[in-house]
Design a protein around this motif. Structure first.
Motif, PDB file in Angstrom:
ATOM      1  N   SER B  93      44.201  48.074  38.421  1.00 33.96           N
ATOM      2  CA  SER B  93      45.316  47.189  38.742  1.00 33.96           C
ATOM      3  C   SER B  93      46.109  47.791  39.887  1.00 33.96           C
ATOM      4  CB  SER B  93      46.226  46.980  37.520  1.00 33.96           C
ATOM      5  OG  SER B  93      46.923  48.160  37.186  1.00 33.96           O
ATOM      6  N   SER B  94      46.821  46.927  40.601  1.00 36.09           N
ATOM      7  CA  SER B  94      47.700  47.402  41.665  1.00 36.09           C
ATOM      8  C   SER B  94      48.916  46.502  41.724  1.00 36.09           C
ATOM      9  CB  SER B  94      46.986  47.423  43.017  1.00 36.09           C
ATOM     10  OG  SER B  94      46.631  46.115  43.425  1.00 36.09           O
ATOM     11  N   TYR B  95      49.982  47.043  42.319  1.00 36.23           N
ATOM     12  CA  TYR B  95      51.250  46.323  42.305  1.00 36.23           C
ATOM     13  C   TYR B  95      51.173  45.027  43.095  1.00 36.23           C
ATOM     14  CZ  TYR B  95      56.209  45.348  42.651  1.00 36.23           C
ATOM     15  OH  TYR B  95      57.419  44.745  42.587  1.00 36.23           O
ATOM     16  N   GLY B  96      50.562  45.105  44.269  1.00 34.03           N
ATOM     17  CA  GLY B  96      50.499  43.907  45.084  1.00 34.03           C
ATOM     18  C   GLY B  96      49.545  44.074  46.231  1.00 34.03           C
ATOM     19  N   ALA B  97      49.563  43.110  47.141  1.00 31.91           N
ATOM     20  CA  ALA B  97      48.592  43.092  48.225  1.00 31.91           C
ATOM     21  C   ALA B  97      48.824  44.214  49.216  1.00 31.91           C
ATOM     22  CB  ALA B  97      48.650  41.754  48.937  1.00 31.91           C
ATOM     23  N   ARG B  98      50.086  44.555  49.501  1.00 37.23           N
ATOM     24  CA  ARG B  98      50.368  45.568  50.506  1.00 37.23           C
ATOM     25  C   ARG B  98      50.391  46.969  49.924  1.00 37.23           C
ATOM     26  NH1 ARG B  98      48.885  43.139  54.973  1.00 37.23           N
ATOM     27  NH2 ARG B  98      50.023  41.228  55.376  1.00 37.23           N
ATOM     28  N   VAL B  99      50.909  47.073  48.731  1.00 33.91           N
ATOM     29  CA  VAL B  99      50.935  48.386  48.079  1.00 33.91           C
ATOM     30  C   VAL B  99      49.615  48.542  47.369  1.00 33.91           C
ATOM     31  CG1 VAL B  99      52.179  49.891  46.487  1.00 33.91           C
ATOM     32  CG2 VAL B  99      53.405  48.181  47.824  1.00 33.91           C
ATOM     33  N   GLU B 100      48.687  49.203  48.011  1.00 31.22           N
ATOM     34  CA  GLU B 100      47.289  49.053  47.650  1.00 31.22           C
ATOM     35  C   GLU B 100      46.748  50.019  46.626  1.00 31.22           C
ATOM     36  OE1 GLU B 100      46.759  45.819  50.255  1.00 31.22           O
ATOM     37  OE2 GLU B 100      45.895  46.585  48.413  1.00 31.22           O
ATOM     38  N   THR B 101      47.494  51.049  46.261  1.00 31.63           N
ATOM     39  CA  THR B 101      46.921  52.034  45.356  1.00 31.63           C
ATOM     40  C   THR B 101      46.487  51.376  44.062  1.00 31.63           C
ATOM     41  OG1 THR B 101      48.351  53.742  46.273  1.00 31.63           O
ATOM     42  CG2 THR B 101      47.324  54.192  44.137  1.00 31.63           C
ATOM     43  N   GLN B 102      45.239  51.579  43.713  1.00 32.63           N
ATOM     44  CA  GLN B 102      44.718  51.017  42.479  1.00 32.63           C
ATOM     45  C   GLN B 102      44.702  52.079  41.390  1.00 32.63           C
ATOM     46  OE1 GLN B 102      41.019  48.927  42.990  1.00 32.63           O
ATOM     47  NE2 GLN B 102      41.885  47.492  44.427  1.00 32.63           N
ATOM     48  N   TYR B 103      45.071  51.657  40.208  1.00 29.95           N
ATOM     49  CA  TYR B 103      45.069  52.536  39.049  1.00 29.95           C
ATOM     50  C   TYR B 103      43.939  52.082  38.132  1.00 29.95           C
ATOM     51  CZ  TYR B 103      49.597  53.941  40.804  1.00 29.95           C
ATOM     52  OH  TYR B 103      50.591  54.410  41.607  1.00 29.95           O
ATOM     53  N   PHE B 104      43.118  53.046  37.747  1.00 30.08           N
ATOM     54  CA  PHE B 104      41.903  52.706  37.027  1.00 30.08           C
ATOM     55  C   PHE B 104      42.021  52.982  35.534  1.00 30.08           C
ATOM     56  CE2 PHE B 104      38.698  51.572  40.129  1.00 30.08           C
ATOM     57  CZ  PHE B 104      39.327  51.929  41.308  1.00 30.08           C
ATOM     58  N   GLY B 105      41.284  52.183  34.774  1.00 30.59           N
ATOM     59  CA  GLY B 105      41.136  52.440  33.354  1.00 30.59           C
ATOM     60  C   GLY B 105      40.037  53.448  33.101  1.00 30.59           C
ATOM     61  N   PRO B 106      39.818  53.826  31.840  1.00 33.45           N
ATOM     62  CA  PRO B 106      38.854  54.872  31.499  1.00 33.45           C
ATOM     63  C   PRO B 106      37.398  54.417  31.547  1.00 33.45           C
ATOM     64  CG  PRO B 106      39.908  54.049  29.533  1.00 33.45           C
ATOM     65  CD  PRO B 106      40.598  53.380  30.679  1.00 33.45           C
ATOM     66  N   GLY B 107      37.161  53.123  31.651  1.00 32.73           N
ATOM     67  CA  GLY B 107      35.787  52.636  31.752  1.00 32.73           C
ATOM     68  C   GLY B 107      35.210  52.188  30.428  1.00 32.73           C
ATOM     69  N   THR B 108      34.256  51.274  30.528  1.00 34.48           N
ATOM     70  CA  THR B 108      33.466  50.814  29.378  1.00 34.48           C
ATOM     71  C   THR B 108      32.005  50.987  29.740  1.00 34.48           C
ATOM     72  OG1 THR B 108      35.088  49.166  28.647  1.00 34.48           O
ATOM     73  CG2 THR B 108      32.797  48.844  27.967  1.00 34.48           C
ATOM     74  N   ARG B 109      31.302  51.749  28.911  1.00 37.89           N
ATOM     75  CA  ARG B 109      29.871  51.954  29.158  1.00 37.89           C
ATOM     76  C   ARG B 109      29.106  50.904  28.377  1.00 37.89           C
ATOM     77  NH1 ARG B 109      27.250  56.221  31.347  1.00 37.89           N
ATOM     78  NH2 ARG B 109      29.199  57.378  31.390  1.00 37.89           N
ATOM     79  N   LEU B 110      28.337  50.086  29.083  1.00 35.48           N
ATOM     80  CA  LEU B 110      27.591  48.994  28.462  1.00 35.48           C
ATOM     81  C   LEU B 110      26.101  49.213  28.661  1.00 35.48           C
ATOM     82  CD1 LEU B 110      27.515  46.187  27.111  1.00 35.48           C
ATOM     83  CD2 LEU B 110      27.603  45.194  29.400  1.00 35.48           C
ATOM     84  N   LEU B 111      25.376  49.134  27.557  1.00 35.65           N
ATOM     85  CA  LEU B 111      23.920  49.253  27.586  1.00 35.65           C
ATOM     86  C   LEU B 111      23.339  47.952  27.069  1.00 35.65           C
ATOM     87  CD1 LEU B 111      21.291  50.899  27.890  1.00 35.65           C
ATOM     88  CD2 LEU B 111      21.675  51.770  25.578  1.00 35.65           C
ATOM     89  N   VAL B 112      22.514  47.315  27.889  1.00 37.79           N
ATOM     90  CA  VAL B 112      21.869  46.066  27.479  1.00 37.79           C
ATOM     91  C   VAL B 112      20.373  46.327  27.297  1.00 37.79           C
ATOM     92  CG1 VAL B 112      21.447  43.648  28.009  1.00 37.79           C
ATOM     93  CG2 VAL B 112      23.575  44.729  28.771  1.00 37.79           C
ATOM     94  N   LEU B 113      19.904  46.126  26.093  1.00 34.58           N
ATOM     95  CA  LEU B 113      18.496  46.421  25.788  1.00 34.58           C
ATOM     96  C   LEU B 113      17.620  45.185  25.935  1.00 34.58           C
ATOM     97  CD1 LEU B 113      19.126  48.619  22.628  1.00 34.58           C
ATOM     98  CD2 LEU B 113      18.745  49.371  24.977  1.00 34.58           C
TER      99      LEU B 113
END
Lengths: 115, 113
Positions: B93-113
């Motif tokens: 997520s990021s605050y807006g279009a000009r303030v560009e720093t994105q903050y990331f979540g921890p991730g979801t590992r998905l395995l499709v068999l």
């Protein structure tokens, strides 16, 4: 289309060695530039960013990067790496004349620091 | 202040099954993004949202749908999972279009068999 390239797929260094990771982008307009780091098993964290002003920017943990507009480059440096710097490093570029999706990541460089 | 959170952390699906990944942020950010991370390819943008009730396609949207019914939540859906969707999914997520720093979540590992 805009693209970001990173020179090395995997870099292996000994502790105390100097580091430079290359990043080049293809877009000719005004950009914001970022380096993100991803430690093993963790999410991406911002290392440093350049929006404008002094082209030499300092980030966390002793990292710095230099924006060279004429070369479309934003190389990451650290004078002396530590074992704890072992991680994957991503360069990212965001066009400033557009919104939303034009935030492009490079393929990443994996850094392994040997104790 | 939890930042960006993602659920679940890990999931195994069979081909053809459906699932929804949830991303939540408590920073009052306008912009939210879904990326997938594959070895040697960095992060590729799947879909993004510039505000509550809006969504837009990114670089690799096929096979995915998203919804942003509330400002703080951004859902990523797989209607019929395929092995090619095996990946690690990151929300940001990021605050807006000009303030560009994105903050990331921890991730979801998905395995499709």
């Amino acid at each position: 289309a805009q693209s970001v390239s990173q020179h090395n797929h995997h870099v292996i260094l000994s502790e105390a060695a100097s580091l430079e990771l290359g990043c080049n982008y293809s877009y000719g307009g005004t950009v914001n530039l970022f380096w993100y780091v991803q430690y093993p098993g963790q999410h991406l964290q911002l290392l440093l960013k350049y929006f404008s002003g002094d082209p030499l920017v300092k980030g966390i943990k002793g990292f710095e990067a230099e924006f060279i507009k004429s070369k479309f480059s934003f190389n990451l440096r650290k004078p002396s790496v530590q074992w704890s710097d072992t991680a994957e490093y991503f360069c990212a570029v965001k066009r400033r004349d557009n919104y939303g999706q034009n935030f492009v990541f490079g393929p990443g460089t994996r850094l392994s620091v040997l104790p | 202040n939890a930042g960006v959170t993602q659920t679940p952390k890990f999931r195994v699906l069979k081909t053809g099954q459906s699932m929804t990944l949830l991303c939540a942020q408590d920073m009052n950010h306008e912009y939210m993004y879904w990326y997938r991370q594959d070895p040697g390819m960095g992060l590729r943008l799947i879909h993004y949202s510039v505000g509550e009730g809006t969504t837009a396609k990114g670089e690799v949207p096929d096979g995915y749908n998203v919804s942003r019914l509330k400002k703080q939540n951004f859902l990523l859906g797989l209607e019929s999972a395929a092995p090619s969707q095996t990946s690690v999914y990151f929300c940001a997520s990021s605050y807006g279009a000009r303030v560009e720093t994105q903050y990331f979540g921890p991730g979801t590992r998905l395995l499709v068999l």
